[in-house]
Design a protein around this motif. Structure first.
Motif, PDB file in Angstrom:
ATOM      1  N   GLU B 341      34.087  39.011  64.916  1.00  0.00           N
ATOM      2  CA  GLU B 341      34.395  40.419  64.594  1.00  0.00           C
ATOM      3  C   GLU B 341      35.820  40.612  64.087  1.00  0.00           C
ATOM      4  O   GLU B 341      36.062  41.380  63.158  1.00  0.00           O
ATOM      5  CB  GLU B 341      34.178  41.298  65.835  1.00  0.00           C
ATOM      6  N   ASP B 342      36.756  39.920  64.724  1.00  0.00           N
ATOM      7  CA  ASP B 342      38.146  40.128  64.302  1.00  0.00           C
ATOM      8  C   ASP B 342      38.364  39.662  62.867  1.00  0.00           C
ATOM      9  O   ASP B 342      39.154  40.238  62.124  1.00  0.00           O
ATOM     10  CB  ASP B 342      39.126  39.441  65.277  1.00  0.00           C
ATOM     11  N   LEU B 343      37.602  38.661  62.447  1.00  0.00           N
ATOM     12  CA  LEU B 343      37.728  38.192  61.067  1.00  0.00           C
ATOM     13  C   LEU B 343      37.084  39.196  60.114  1.00  0.00           C
ATOM     14  O   LEU B 343      37.615  39.473  59.033  1.00  0.00           O
ATOM     15  CB  LEU B 343      37.094  36.805  60.932  1.00  0.00           C
ATOM     16  N   ASP B 345      36.871  42.387  60.601  1.00  0.00           N
ATOM     17  CA  ASP B 345      37.806  43.520  60.526  1.00  0.00           C
ATOM     18  C   ASP B 345      38.969  43.207  59.586  1.00  0.00           C
ATOM     19  O   ASP B 345      39.413  44.056  58.814  1.00  0.00           O
ATOM     20  CB  ASP B 345      38.351  43.839  61.923  1.00  0.00           C
ATOM     21  N   LEU B 346      39.426  41.984  59.664  1.00  0.00           N
ATOM     22  CA  LEU B 346      40.558  41.573  58.834  1.00  0.00           C
ATOM     23  C   LEU B 346      40.183  41.594  57.348  1.00  0.00           C
ATOM     24  O   LEU B 346      40.921  42.109  56.501  1.00  0.00           O
ATOM     25  CB  LEU B 346      40.973  40.162  59.267  1.00  0.00           C
ATOM     26  N   HIS B 382      41.649  31.479  60.646  1.00  0.00           N
ATOM     27  CA  HIS B 382      40.947  31.845  61.875  1.00  0.00           C
ATOM     28  C   HIS B 382      40.563  30.604  62.682  1.00  0.00           C
ATOM     29  O   HIS B 382      40.068  29.621  62.142  1.00  0.00           O
ATOM     30  CB  HIS B 382      39.688  32.663  61.564  1.00  0.00           C
TER      31      HIS B 382
END
Lengths: 286, 494
Positions: B341-343, B345-346, B382
């Protein structure tokens, strides 16, 4: 090349006509062809003829190294067979056993699905009566009837270039056509054994399958490691066939075994092996 | 013709073969069709800086080199390598003379030995014995030659002379040396050493590979083998080599028909191919099924970091390519990473909402000037990502080419846009190499344009970065899978 394939995967498969409901269960009916037909042997020009141990001797030898077999009994008479069946629980399989006996299925020396004392008594009596002088000393193996819908082949062979090798393959009646096998040189490490399982193309067979759990990879790797250890300990072993290895509740169990050695007296070289042969002799003599 | 003969040659012998202070071509010819001419030509035209000598029966001048009639007429202690093009019957005496001059290595191209019946086999045995007596490393006979780019050495009876690099080639068949070197020349991924073992009378493929294993100029071994005499010894030696460096092998004779051809080619006995296959897996040797697959695997080892895991992200500028690449990954031992998810979002901060939001990362035409390098950097940085396959390089320059060739060029703003497109593709290629180096993760570019239009700015820039632009995503996946297998082998060994 061809002979090794056939050597490993077995010769022509003889299907019994009486059953085999392959829609639901594959029922174990006894030893499949083990690949020692004449066409195969004629290719092994460089090797002198070896000696084939009896099924019972083969199993005793390999059990020492941790190959999982069924809890089966060697008996010398029909009443003993009934006692054994009572202990094991019905249904059982009865097979005539002896060093000189090959082609058990073709000769009708494997009796399946024996569900009562009477059935065991009758079948065993017929088996003992079927023995010929050429069969030498014989006994009967009584084993639980196992049901499984997955069948593998494990074995060892001696490659003309690379020496002793261990094999894992997909078994069953289509084994030769599928030819899905992984081979390594002996000795193997636990990692090698696990990679062999991973190398099989038919990975769907390894995972959960038709309501049965996934194959326990550690246990299956253990079978391969046991075969490797057996050949390391006794280099006179020319080949081993575990065909089939059935998967029961995810666990491998070898229901037939055939060990071929270089020399007639190969196994008598160690005390353990000595005891092993004596045991089987005395059982037969009883 | 054994593949597994244990060599008694020392590193000094191999140094004489690969880094000779001086070379003499024995049997140099004035006829440009003869090997004795071609080998001297190739030696002189590849930029070799050591001293070059030649022998010729008549003492003729060949390509500006004043030959002498006999080895005996040459100076002592200036020559390390003799390249032999003389007829077989002359070679025993020749080797004796070479021993007297301190020559430490002989590459013998002459035929008429082990491949030529009982008399040839006898002659070969004598040759081996004499070389041993004289302390000469014997390569061949019946081989094509030797290449060593650190010494600008091309002592070969065939082309090409490849660019310098870190792939060490040893082959049981000379033609495959040429095949590998041709791929090297075309892709720009270079070679350190290359040698054809010929009949391998005294020095066999594993001997050369063992030298490469300790050779600082060589990072990866690339080998073609056919038959094996002592499989067990071969296995042990290959295993020891692979423990030091990646080793890629193609084996001929994998099928029954091929095995028969191999038997008549090198006189070797075939084994069950699946036994060979299993043995190589066990030894940690990378086995490729085709020459191009083998070269690309070696080129990838030579130019990309080895991935730490098998989680791959596909980055594409168009949907279809990504789908096919995902298929290829699913069919391999690699895995298509589920985007964390954080990727996601990025990446969201850099792309319009229509991007794929999963892997393959389909940029869906939403990229502006800096998007591709920026998103690539995000993905590669990542923690969960082990490798990237980047698709779409070169399409802008492909359009630029059409514009440049059309009759509207350079008007209507075409000159400016053409420059922009090509500059962008160059940037993307450079970014792939830079980010890969900084993150220590493989970033592979794949486009058929690498072959259909090698001068396209994208693939050309990949070549300039020293890396391979894969001709298809499938080929990139195959190469990456080989790297992953080697990583697993390293982990197993440690």
């Amino acid at each position: 090349m061809i002979f090794i394939l056939r050597r490993y995967l077995g010769g022509p498969f003889e299907l019994p006509t009486s059953h085999l409901d392959h829609r639901v269960w594959f029922e174990f009916w006894g030893p499949l062809g083990h690949g020692l037909d004449s066409a195969v042997m004629s290719n092994e020009q460089t090797s002198p003829p070896g000696t084939t141990l009896s099924e019972q001797q083969s199993k005793s030898l390999l059990a020492k190294y941790g190959v999982p077999f069924l809890d089966e009994r060697t008996v010398a008479s029909a009443p003993e067979a009934v006692s054994a069946a009572e202990e094991l629980g019905y249904p059982v399989v009865a097979k005539l056993n002896g060093e000189a006996i090959a082609h058990k299925t073709e000769r009708g020396l494997v009796r399946l699905n024996l569900g009562s004392a009477e059935a065991v008594n009758d079948a065993t009596t017929v088996l003992f009566d079927s023995a010929t002088e050429a069969d030498g000393e014989v006994s009967v193996l009584v084993a639980p009837m196992v049901r499984s819908n997955r069948e593998l082949i494990c074995g060892t062979s001696t490659d003309p270039q690379f020496g002793p090798t261990v094999l894992l393959g997909v078994g069953g009646i289509l084994a030769e056509a599928i030819a899905d096998v992984a081979i390594r040189l002996i000795p193997i490490t636990p990692q090698d054994a696990l990679e062999m399982i991973g190398d099989l193309k038919t990975q769907d067979l390894i995972g959960a399958f038709r309501g049965e759990p996934a194959i326990d990879r550690e246990q299956l790797a253990g079978v391969l490691l046991a075969l490797s250890a057996a050949v390391v300990a006794d280099p006179t072993i020319r080949s081993i066939d575990l065909n089939p290895v059935l998967i029961v509740d995810g666990m491998p169990v070898a229901v037939d075994a055939l060990v071929e050695t270089d020399e007639a007296d190969a196994l008598v070289e160690t005390d353990e092996a000595d005891a092993l042969v004596e045991t089987s002799d005395s059982e037969v003599a009883r | 013709m054994s593949l597994t003969r244990s060599s008694t040659h020392t590193d000094a012998h191999f140094e004489a073969l690969f880094n000779p202070r001086g070379v003499v071509v024995a049997g140099a010819s004035t006829h440009p069709g003869k090997f004795g001419f071609v080998s001297l030509h190739n030696l002189l035209s590849s930029g070799y800086e050591g001293k070059v000598f030649a022998t010729n029966r008549d003492g003729a001048e060949v390509l500006g080199v004043q030959s002498v009639p006999s080895i005996d007429d040459l100076p002592e202690g200036e020559i390390d390598l003799v390249f032999v093009c003389t007829p077989a019957k002359a070679n025993v005496q020749l080797l004796r003379a070479c021993g007297g001059k301190g020559i430490k290595a002989a590459f013998i191209t002459s035929a008429g030995y082990g491949e030529a019946g009982p008399a040839g086999i006898e002659a070969q045995a004598e040759l081996v014995a004499v070389a041993a007596e004289e302390g000469i490393l014997l390569a061949g006979p019946n081989g094509q030659g030797v290449v060593s780019t650190p010494s600008s050495l091309c002592a070969q009876i065939v082309a090409p002379y490849p660019p310098r690099g870190v792939i060490g080639v040893a082959s049981q068949s000379g033609n495959f040396v040429s095949s590998f070197l041709n791929w090297s020349t075309q892709t720009g991924v270079g070679i350190s050493r290359a040698v054809s073992a010929g009949n391998a009378a005294a020095t066999a493929v594993p001997d050369f590979l063992e030298f490469y294993a300790n050779d600082p100029e060589t990072k990866v071994g690339l080998s073609y083998v056919e038959g094996i005499q002592d499989g067990r010894a071969f296995f042990e030696r290959m295993k020891a080599i692979a423990a030091k460096k990646p080793l890629v092998v193609v084996k001929g004779g994998a099928t029954a028909g091929g095995a028969q051809a191999a038997a008549s080619h090198t006189g070797s006995l075939a084994s069950d191919d699946r036994v060979f296959d299993g043995a190589m897996r066990q030894a940690g040797v990378i086995r490729a099924s085709t020459v191009e697959e083998a070269f690309e695997a070696a080129a990838t080892f030579a130019t990309q970091p080895i991935p730490r895991g098998n989680q791959v992200v596909v980055m594409t500028t168009a949907g279809g390519w990504g789908v096919v690449t995902a298929d290829a990954i699913h069919q391999s031992d690699l895995e298509l990473l589920t985007l964390p998810e954080d990727l996601v979002d990025l990446i969201d901060t850099k792309l319009p909402p229509r991007w794929s939001k999963n892997n393959p990362v389909d940029l869906a035409g939403g990229e502006t000037r800096d998007t591709i390098p920026e998103v690539m950097e995000m993905i590669a940085s990542h923690h969960d990502v082990d490798a990237i396959i980047y698709l779409g390089l070169g399409i802008q320059s492909n359009q630029a080419k059409m514009m440049r060739q059309g009759h509207f060029y350079p008007d209507h703003g075409l000159e400016r846009i053409v420059d922009y497109h090509e500059r962008q593709d160059r940037r993307f290629a450079e970014a792939a190499a830079d980010i890969s180096e900084r993150t220590g993760k493989p970033i592979m570019t794949a486009s058929e344009i690498a072959i259909t239009d090698p001068d396209n700015a994208g693939p050309a820039a990949v070549r300039r970065s020293g890396r391979l632009c894969y001709a298809s995503a499938n080929r990139a996946v195959t190469a990456l899978e080989h790297l992953w297998h080697y990583r697993q082998f390293q982990q197993r060994a440690s």
